[in-house]
Design a protein around this motif. Sequence first.
Motif, short mmCIF file in Angstrom:
data_model
loop_
_atom_site.label_atom_id
_atom_site.label_comp_id
_atom_site.label_asym_id
_atom_site.label_seq_id
_atom_site.Cartn_x
_atom_site.Cartn_y
_atom_site.Cartn_z
N UNK A 167 0.84 -1.14 0.01
CA UNK A 167 -0.13 0.01 -0.01
C UNK A 167 0.89 1.15 -0.17
N UNK A 168 1.96 1.29 0.82
CA UNK A 168 2.85 2.34 1.01
C UNK A 168 3.53 2.45 -0.32
N UNK A 169 3.77 1.58 -1.02
CA UNK A 169 4.64 1.95 -2.21
C UNK A 169 3.64 2.60 -3.31
N UNK A 170 2.16 2.39 -3.16
CA UNK A 170 1.36 3.53 -4.14
C UNK A 170 1.87 4.69 -4.16
N UNK A 171 2.02 5.41 -3.02
CA UNK A 171 2.34 6.53 -2.90
C UNK A 171 3.91 7.01 -3.23
N UNK A 172 4.69 6.01 -3.33
CA UNK A 172 6.10 6.34 -3.84
C UNK A 172 6.23 6.74 -5.37
N UNK A 173 7.11 7.76 -5.47
CA UNK A 173 7.23 8.17 -6.94
C UNK A 173 7.93 7.15 -7.64
N UNK A 174 7.30 6.93 -8.96
CA UNK A 174 8.37 6.20 -9.55
C UNK A 174 9.59 6.61 -10.15
N UNK A 175 10.55 5.61 -10.51
CA UNK A 175 11.89 6.13 -10.83
C UNK A 175 11.71 6.36 -12.43
N UNK A 176 11.82 7.65 -12.80
CA UNK A 176 11.66 7.99 -14.34
C UNK A 176 13.09 8.04 -14.83
N UNK A 177 13.08 7.92 -16.23
CA UNK A 177 14.31 7.83 -17.02
C UNK A 177 14.94 9.20 -16.87
N UNK A 178 16.51 9.22 -16.99
CA UNK A 178 17.01 10.48 -17.06
C UNK A 178 16.69 11.05 -18.20
N UNK A 179 16.61 12.34 -18.28
CA UNK A 179 16.51 13.09 -19.56
C UNK A 179 17.10 14.69 -19.25
N UNK A 180 18.32 14.69 -19.88
CA UNK A 180 18.96 16.03 -19.80
C UNK A 180 18.61 17.20 -20.58
N UNK A 181 17.43 16.70 -21.20
CA UNK A 181 17.01 17.91 -22.20
C UNK A 181 15.77 18.54 -21.34
N UNK A 224 31.36 22.63 -25.58
CA UNK A 224 29.93 22.15 -26.26
C UNK A 224 29.26 21.22 -25.17
N UNK A 225 30.15 20.17 -24.63
CA UNK A 225 29.47 19.22 -23.67
C UNK A 225 28.74 20.01 -22.56
N UNK A 226 29.86 20.89 -21.92
CA UNK A 226 29.02 21.56 -20.89
C UNK A 226 27.87 22.59 -21.26
N UNK A 227 27.91 23.04 -22.30
CA UNK A 227 26.76 23.70 -22.77
C UNK A 227 25.60 23.17 -22.98
N UNK A 228 25.61 21.85 -23.49
CA UNK A 228 24.31 21.10 -23.75
C UNK A 228 23.86 20.25 -22.78
N UNK A 229 24.73 20.07 -21.84
CA UNK A 229 24.22 19.11 -20.90
C UNK A 229 24.40 19.69 -19.31
N UNK A 230 25.60 20.09 -18.95
CA UNK A 230 25.89 20.24 -17.79
C UNK A 230 24.93 21.43 -17.20
N UNK A 231 25.06 22.43 -17.97
CA UNK A 231 24.49 23.91 -17.59
C UNK A 231 22.71 23.34 -17.38
N UNK A 232 22.19 22.68 -18.04
CA UNK A 232 20.91 22.26 -17.94
C UNK A 232 20.64 21.51 -16.56
N UNK A 233 21.67 21.03 -15.91
CA UNK A 233 21.57 20.38 -14.72
C UNK A 233 21.92 21.07 -13.48
#
Length: 2034
Positions: A1438-1452, A2002-2011
């Motif tokens: 029952x308590x697991x119903x209220x747990x947020x599911x693990x979503x896939x990582x999306x850097x965008x 470029x990597x820093x601009x495309x990925x790291x800054x969004x995080x």
Amino acid sequence: MAADLAVNSEARLWGPFKELERIINAAIYKKNPDAVLDLEVGLKQHKPHFISLLKNPPKNSLCRDAVKKSNTVGLPVQGEQTTHTFPNQFIEEALILSDLFDMNEIAAVELLTEGERKQAEFPGLTRGLVAVLLYYDGQRSLVSGLRTLVQSRRGRTWTMELSPDLANLVTQFTDQLIQKDGLVNKVLDLLNSRDPKKELDRLQRDRALGSPKHTKQVRDIYTEINLILADCLFCLSSQQPLDKASTLRLIDHLRGANSLSGDGPLELVNLCLLMALLYCFDVSVLEQEDAEESVKNLPLMNDASYVGEIHQALTGGQQWTNLGLRGIAQFAWGLTLRQLSQYHTPAGVNKICEEDESLVTMALDNNVFHYMITSIVAVPDFHSEEFYLRKIHGLLTDFIFHMPLKVKELRNRSDEAARILMSQTQDGLDMTISPNRGFEYLLQLIGDLYTKDPLGLDLCLEYWCPQEAPTLHESMYHYRPPQRQVALYKFVRLAGDLLPSFLYQPYINMLIGLSSNQQGAHHCFDLLKSNGMGSGGPASSVSWNHIFTSLNQYYTSLRREAPTSADQSHLQRAPYIRGITPAELEGLVTVLKLTRTIAEQNENCRIALCENQQWSAVMIMFGLVTCSIPSPLKAQLFHTLAAFARSPDIAASLWQTLEVSQILPTIQGKGAGGIQIELDEIESRNEEYPMIQGFLALIDTLTDIPVPAGLGAGIRAPGFDPYLLFLKDSVFLRFNSRAYKNPGEKWEIAASVLNILSKILHEHDIVPEDFIDELIEVQSGGTVVANKSAGHTLLIHMLNDSSLLRTILRILDDVINQLETFTDVPGKLEMERTSLLCLRMIEYTLEKADKFVAACRETGASIMVVSMDRLLLGINPRTGKPDHLVNIAKYVTFNTFLPHHAQAAMTVLYRVCRTAPIQSKLLNLFTAEEKTSCNLNLLHGFVECLEVDDAEELVQNRIIQLDEPVAVEENALGAVRNSTRQNLLRLILHCLDQPSPNLAHLLLGFDLQKPVNKTNLQDQGILGSPKTCLHAVLSILDHGVGTPGGPSCLHETPQLAELSYKLIYKLCSNKDTSAPTLRYLRTSRDFLYRQLHHLPFNAQSYAQPVTSHQAWLLKTVSVELRMTSLNRQRSHTQRLMRLLLDDNQDDQGRGMNAGGMDDTDGLFDRFGDTSMYLASLTQNKQLRGKQMRRKLLCLIDSVEFTQQYPSPLSLEFFEPAMIEKVISSTESVGEHGVVCSNITQLHQILTNELNNVQGTVMAAQRHRIVEEVQGILRNVVARNEVRVNLKVKQQSFEAWRQVTEILLTSCPEDLLPRDTRQAILFELLQDLLQKVADESALTELTSPVAGIILTLMANLRQCFSVEQTASDGNKYSRYTSHLQDNSATLGQTVAWGEGSGSRTLFATSLQLVLKGLIEHILRSSGGLQRVRANLYGSLLYYLQIAQKPKTSTNPDKEQDGVGGRILAASDSEYDQLAKENVTTILSYGDNFMETICRDACDGHDVGRMLALSVMDTILSMDKFQQWLTFLSSKGYLQHLVDSIQHDDEQLQTLLSQNPELRILYTYESKMGLLTRVAESTSGAHTILRCGLMERLAGCSFFDMRPELDRTRDSQGFLESEEFIPSPMARYQHVLFASLKLCLALLTSLGIENQDAGHQVLQFIFAHGDVFHNILRDRQPSLNLSALRELALTTAVIARANYRGIPDAEYDDIETAGIEFRGHKTRIERQMLALVPKYCLSEKLTKQLRNLESQQLQEGRDLKAEVTLAYQEVAANVTSFCRAVISTSGYSSQFCRVIFGPSMEEALARDIRNTEDFSLSSMTPAHIPNIGIIVYQLRQCAGRFMSVYDTHQQHLRKLQSLADLSTDDLKEFSGVPATEKIPSHQRQHLAHRRLTQIVHYKGGELKHLSYIIENCIFILWRHLEYYLLHCVPIDQQPTLYQSQVKRQQQMRRLQDLTATSSTFNDTEVGSTFSEELTRGVTREELTTLKQTAASAITESLLKKLSEINQSFCKNRSHYGFVEALIRRTKRLLRLHTGS
């Protein structure tokens, strides 16, 4: 005409008549109101058949021609479009049948067709012979229905208690038949024309008769039809007298009937007609006060000519074939006239009434009384017909009452005739029949009439008028007996006055008849007693004084004349001595019969006769027996003594008298004599055996009480043995070799002996004393061995191949052979009784054999016995085959005629099968002649046992001990037949569990020629299939299905129905029979679906509980659901699911139409297209019917969780403890598998105890003690009922649980829409939790509920999780469409794509479920660990119903569209539900917390694990940390930490050969909880204060790391497929849990807390060897488990080291400090050694490519997981290096440098092999160079862009899933293109795979970006140092050394970290900085400056940017990568010249 030529589907001369009979019986006998309308329709339809009674449809030439041509042209069939052709043989038989019965040819075809269809029910008969039976059976049904209608007419004699409407309908219909259609004439014409003998001769001539059995069946049916026809007239005249014409017609029939001319008893038909005539003359209704209405209907009163014409017909000169019949008619008519004369009659009748006396005189002249004796009362069935008996009784009493002068005249004539004859003859009276003997005949008739009273009418009491003083009640109301009674009593008294010898015997016979009941015997005793008390005169000859005085005189005379032993031969030659004449002999015999009758009927009289000292009855009788008297007199004396012996007290004294009298010599050495000699010499010579029959009767009665233990003591060995020996050897074993005048007497003697033997055997108890020889002294001197009990001796004989057993088996063989001839023989009834007793002997032996053999073994007795099954398998001497069991089984085939035999034979077979494994032998015996008539007859006999129609009697006490013997003689036939078929089903159930093939398979119709599971079951008659027990059982269960009342067997035969449902379940669950049975039930019967419609059974509608029936049926349904799901039979699964789960009334009701058949087309027209069903579900809701409760919920409503217990015993005389002990000793496992007390055994024990109590005090209290015994027995019965009820309720819930779990787990998910599934789950959970919340619910019944709650919660959680998955997959493309298509109605949730609102919509339901769970946990006892564990598991789900599911990582960030909003809404929904959950949980206060904490600390391991998991989950939601506070304040947290030390001791056993995995899982759960606690700052501080790290550091288990078996686990699967993980896997489970806890601590406490890092390092250093071994990393590079182990270890070290542990904690000279620094330096070296090894090289790429084809279980990707683990190690190592550098100083001038200044690796295409790069080889020349960092940067940057592109590509495909091409769907679904699956399933699989890929790629991006950040920082620090601050070793040594020293001092002052500390000469080693600074030369620096620019290219830095601009800054909003890149560029530009 075409219609006339059509063949009906059912024979018109059989089927409609059977249906009409059923309707009539249902309406009239069963009072079924629904059948009244059917009856009205049926009567209109069949009125022509009643009018033309038993007339066949006439022949027709057209029909004949059509039948002849039907072999080619065919005949049309009613209701079918096509014609049906018939073979020539069939046509010939049909024409023969038509000619035989003169019937229409089409009717003959129908009859023959029906015969062919029914042929399976008549084995051994052709279809023609079956058709003959059906023809007569149809006629019988028609006339039987007519009789029932006539019986139910309104009338004067009886009433059927019908409703007024029904009574009017029947009366009007029959009135029309009688008045308009001349029913009486038709019946009489039929009776005139129907002659059974002629009919049978005609049938025999035309070959229409078959076997003897068939002939008997035809004869019996034909005779029964005649009797029914006569009975119709009797019923008509009884209810209302026939009119004049009909009466005259009846008289005319009786006058001229040829069958009446013979002497002897009348035939039943003629007796019935005679009684009909007598009731026509009956005017007794005139004596009733309210008879006005009846008088109007009397033809005698309303028809003026009736009396005259009837009188003329009876007194005219017409010749009667039978004068006695005319005499009875005249006698009755004269009495009628006498009674009519007292009333106002029509004109002219009075004159005729005056001739009443002349009519009676004429009748008497015809010897009417003698005729009534010989022809009416002598009819065998006369006394069983109540109205016949009452009619003759009425005639006699009317004669005595209304014609007293005629009676007196009769007496006078008899006296005069006696005097004349006595004076004329010397030898006695002339015995010819004479009118002068009328009075004698009257007395004899009265005696014969009332001697038998099987119906208990007590008509003889009218002859007795009590002479006692009136009671208070009588005197108060002046009670006076009726005049008739007074007159009758006066007749009895006066008839005995001055009685001449001629009338003495008839008078005594009359008294015998009038004493045939208890009260009559009492009156007769008083009469004879008062007759002896004359006033001084001589005593009456009819008095006790006279009788016993005469007997005494005979005894005295005979004793004096007793011959000496020398004259014995003379005695034998002349048995009749001078003292007793034949007349005296007859008188004595008759008087003794009277004495015997009174003694048998009345116990008080019996005691008075025996205790009267003056009479000395017993002494005189025993004395006479010892004298030389005729055998008939001796026989009667024995019978009279047997009557006295009915009283136990008298019987005990009779035993002693019998022993003393030596009638049967029991003392050896005194020579033979007594009854033995008379049997052998006299009776055997005379071939008549009355005396031995009398003696057997005496012994039979005496053995009703236990034989006195001391019988014959002192003179011989005491006991019953001499008598038993005489009975066995002299009587029974020789009965077959003696000659008999009356052949029936042979069987009478055999039955009498067997009755005694079977009684002794039945009542025998096995006791150890019988197996031990006991020596006893006798008077003659010496000792003898005491006799054993008679039952013991009999058992020894029965368990050996003795002459006794051989004789019994021979009798069974002879009798069955005789029975199979179906002919009557003399003594047939006694012969049948003998065979029954033989079966009983075998049955009782089987019952006691096991216990007897066990006692033999226990006592070590030297007794040789053989098991009864082996004896029964012995060779039959007559046939030479081992066919004794076959003979016994044949008795089952006679169940119709001999129900008791069938019951006994069935019990024998059942016991034989239970006691021995003889299935194969039994099967061989029964199938020795495959497909022969013998085999088929046996099978059909078993089937017939099941097909009886007798309803079961209502049994108040359902505790039926299976092995408890039943008093069969006392049972009604219905109970016997029900017992037989119940035992048959028990036999089949038992045999089913035996190896196949077995007897059950044979009886159920399985093919034994091939494997049982290959059988294809068919309906009877199909492909030659016989009718089997399975067909019969299904017919029983199907009867009534489809009607409102449900299966009728539940009402009529509940016990049989329970066994039948159990049998069906066993067949469906047995591995051999499951597939054929389920297939047959599904295809041919649609059994389960039709039965399921009637569930749940309403308990209030049934007299007996039906819970067990429902349970067995539900279990069968669960098996069917499971099998159809496995076999993908979707349509069948869907039908049952909809029936169980649909909440719509129309759908529930449409499954079956009124006829009970399945309306498949209307309900399931689209089985294959489930998607169409789902799509139209919502649209149909508005069109569907009224909402109703689901059947599955109704079923759980019918399950009770409460039980009333009996009140405890309150005892006054018995000691409670002893009583409980006795009750326990009688307990055994009963039929239901429940321990129950044997009531009979307990009653016997208590009765014996009561009888042993002596003393006057106890005698006074005896009545109260008996009452207390009864109370104990009632209490034990109630206990038994409670136990059975509890078991049944548990079974009921278990069955419901099976169905529910199968529905939710095994059935295809797409058959149940998700919104419906959620609604059902919530309803089920709420109902269950509400039921268990009842305060009166019992723990025993509610305990199993926790298990189903766990299953339901797991499914509910799955619903929410799958819903979320579906929502994720559809959030972009299908959100809008599903929002429009699926709207929530009726309070239910939305459908597939709209999962975001479910938790909100079901918020109230969720909280109700949570409260119910918590309350159930609080109510459940701590002792029920399984219940607690299940409830904790449910709560966890029952308590697991209220747990947020693990979503896939999306850097965008581009996903912030519609999908992003959905996820945002879902997140808030999760948070809201979690808050509500916490609020609800906290509302229960400390009580709930205390419960969970206690269970987490103590209890069963599973419960502890689940409790820990529950606490873990609650802590994750408890934002205010109230639970954490409670855990800490109450000491539970400290207890958990302290328990680690105890766990360590257990964990050390985990690596053994046979580990206990519970230790592992419990430890993991504990670590999981502590990890959860450590995730908060306060929690981490708390557990550190508790000393967690010290406990872990002290664990010895961590030092026991096993070596990895490389050959066993080359790829390193952590999740081994084996059930028991490998030792390394077990170790890693524990290690990983501990390391994750350390990571949680370090993460929660942050960078400021140095103490945490220190404690973690202490833990690592405490087990340094283990971690050094891990860091040495000698495992294969792509071993997944090793990689994960290394990743966790490096992560912990990196984070712990980050905090910069100060060296100041230790003094330089302290041992601990030295050890600490040594460990630290060693770990640093090992961590640095991992840097080059875990570079992302080309070699790694190749190795990973080799893993692409390997997949882990559950669809996991091995390559991706290995990649992630590898990158995680690399990230941790670079993080460690960055931490070492960053914490060593604030600037590059003072920080440590750990990499060499060479760029060689950076310029290489692939780094060298670093497999053997280790600490031992790490010399200054092998120190890692900064080029490795550059190489890593370049590799990561290149891989990052590739991974990023792949991630974006798959993310786009995931977002546009609906638009994917077919090829893409096939690729991502993983299902081959050749396999066809629905498109939505393929999309679901593709969605899951794409989500997985995006998740893995997102993880790679995180790791790569982190490595890049760390590497760019390390590169910048090292470049800055080498290019700006480094002084080469070969330049200015003094300046260099001073600079180094200054740097070290400054770092010491900063006190940041101990990593830069230097060691003295005695230190273990040197730091890398020292090695580097000592080894850097100017040349190296120059080379660095030259190669840096080419290694660190502009393109690389640009790519990093470029990597820093495309990925790291969004995080993150913060980043330093750009700054580092700028600084690096500046360094390179300024100092390298690039």
